[in-house]
Design an enzyme around this catalytic site. Structure first.
Site, PDB file in Angstrom:
ATOM      1  CE  LYS A  61    -101.150-101.319 -15.348  1.00  0.00           C
ATOM      2  NZ  LYS A  61    -101.492-102.503 -14.048  1.00  0.00           N
TER       3      LYS A  61
HETATM    4  O1  G3P Z   1     -99.819-104.216 -11.374  1.00  0.00           O
HETATM    5  C1  G3P Z   1    -100.817-105.577 -11.426  1.00  0.00           C
HETATM    6  C2  G3P Z   1    -101.601-105.435  -9.964  1.00  0.00           C
HETATM    7  O2  G3P Z   1    -102.208-104.838  -9.347  1.00  0.00           O
HETATM    8  C3  G3P Z   1    -101.982-106.949 -10.111  1.00  0.00           C
HETATM    9  O3  G3P Z   1    -101.809-107.650  -8.449  1.00  0.00           O
HETATM   10  O4  G3P Z   1    -102.539-108.226  -6.367  1.00  0.00           O
HETATM   11  O5  G3P Z   1    -104.605-107.902  -8.052  1.00  0.00           O
HETATM   12  O6  G3P Z   1    -102.839-109.423  -8.613  1.00  0.00           O
HETATM   13  P1  G3P Z   1    -102.668-108.449  -7.865  1.00  0.00           P
END
Ligand code: G3P
Length: 308
Positions: free
Chosen positions: A124
Site C-alpha cells: 500500500k
Molecule cells: O482502508 C482505508 C481505511 O482504513 C481508512 O479508514 O476509517 O480511517 O477513514 P478511516
C-alpha cells in the site's frame, strides 16, 4: 444522490474483462456472482477477521498503520507478526500492507521486504509526496514508487485517494488497486457544508481562493465540472473513478475504502466499485434490516403450528 445510469453498461463491460471473483471449478451449480465486487475486511484484528474469512464473507484484507496499532502492534516486529498471520490466514487472497517510509529509495526497500512475507502481499503506497512529515518533499514520491514496484512485478494499492485525477495518475503509474477514502471525504463534506446549499457543496464551492484556509483547499474541479446536487460526495468519488476507468478500459481495481455505514456499502455497489473494504463493525450491519427481523419473527411464530 448520483445517477446510476452513468456506470451501468460500462462497469459491466469492464468487470467481465477482469479475473473472476467467485470460481466454481468442480460444481454443477455455477456461482451466480462470478464477477461480483470482492469484499475485504478493513482491519488488522485477527480475531475479528478469522470468522468472517472462514464463513466466506471476506476474501481479502486491507491494513494501515492505524489499524495495526489498534490491533496491538507496538513495534515493527509485532506489526510483522500480525501481517504474517493475516497473510497466512487468507492466502492466496490479498492483504494490503502499508509502507511507513517516506522517501523513494527507502519505500522501495521496505516494499521489497513486505513483499517477501508472502505471495499474497499487496504493497500500500500513499499517493503524493508527504510535505507534512517529510522535509525533503518530492510531490511525485508515491507515483514513482508505484511505478518502480510495477516494474518489479510487485502489486500495489495506491492509498489516500481523494479525487479521480489521483486515481487515474496512480493507475497510469501501474497501481493494481486504488483506494479512494470515501468516508473521510463524506465526513469532511458533512462537517464543512453550508447548510443552505446542496449537500457536499464545501468540496466544490470555494468562493475565495486567495483567502481559503489550508483545510479548505480541496481542489476538486471535477466535481464542479460534473455538476448537479449529490448526497454523498464520497460515493460520488467512486462513481467518477469508475467512469474514468471504464471510459479508458483501465483495469486497475477501484477499492472503496474508509466506509462508515451500510448505506455507503450499497451505494458503492451502484457506483461501480470493484472491491469494498469494510470495517468489521460495518460488515455486521449489512445483513440487518428491521423488516427482516419482523418478518422472521412472524415466520417463526407461525411455524410453531407444525409442531402440534
Ligand atoms: O482502508 C482505508 C481505511 O482504513 C481508512 O479508514 O476509517 O480511517 O477513514 P478511516
Amino acid at each position: 444522490m448520483f445517477n446510476i445510469h452513468q456506470t451501468k453498461a460500462g462497469a459491466h463491460a469492464r468487470r467481465i474483462r477482469m479475473p473472476k471473483v467467485n470460481i466454481s471449478p468442480d460444481k454443477k451449480l455455477l456461482h451466480p456472482a462470478e464477477w461480483a465486487p470482492r469484499i475485504f475486511a478493513d482491519s488488522a484484528a485477527y480475531s475479528d477477521i478469522e470468522p468472517l474469512f472462514r464463513a466466506g464473507i471476506i476474501t481479502g484484507i486491507t491494513t494501515n498503520p492505524t489499524l495495526m496499532k489498534k490491533a496491538g502492534a507496538k513495534s515493527w516486529a509485532e506489526a510483522e507478526k500480525i501481517s504474517r498471520d493475516l497473510l497466512k490466514l487468507v492466502s492466496p487472497f490479498p492483504v494490503s500492507l502499508e509502507l511507513t517510509e517516506l522517501t523513494r529509495e527507502k519505500m522501495i526497500e521496505q516494499a521489497r521486504l513486505l513483499d517477501s512475507w508472502g505471495d499474497n502481499v499487496v504493497v500500500k503506497v500513499p499517493v503524493g509526496g508527504y510535505p507534512d512529515v517529510d522535509p525533503s518533499f518530492d510531490p511525485y514520491t508515491g507515483l514513482k514508487v508505484i511505478h518502480a514496484l510495477w516494474e518489479m512485478d510487485i502489486r500495489t494499492n495506491a492509498t489516500l485517494i481523494f479525487n479521480s485525477t489521483q486515481a487515474f495518475w496512480a493507475a497510469n503509474a501501474g497501481a493494481t488497486y486504488v483506494s479512494p477514502f470515501l468516508g473521510r471525504m463524506a465526513d469532511y463534506a458533512y462537517k464543512n457544508d453550508h447548510p443552505e446549499r446542496p449537500p457536499g457543496n464545501c468540496l466544490y464551492w470555494i468562493e475565495d481562493h486567495k483567502n481559503t484556509k489550508a483545510d479548505q483547499m480541496v481542489f476538486n474541479t471535477e466535481y464542479v465540472a460534473s455538476g448537479g446536487p449529490r448526497k454523498d460526495i464520497g460515493v460520488r468519488l467512486i462513481q467518477e473513478i469508475s467512469v474514468v476507468f471504464t471510459n479508458y478500459d483501465i483495469h486497475c481495481q477501484i477499492l472503496a475504502a474508509s466506509l462508515r455505514n451500510f448505506a455507503q456499502v450499497s451505494e458503492c455497489l451502484l457506483a461501480g466499485a470493484d472491491v469494498l473494504t469494510v470495517p468489521t463493525q460495518v460488515l455486521e450491519q449489512v445483513p440487518f434490516h428491521p423488516l427482516t427481523q419482523a418478518g422472521m419473527k412472524t415466520f417463526f411464530e407461525d411455524s410453531k403450528v407444525f409442531d402440534k
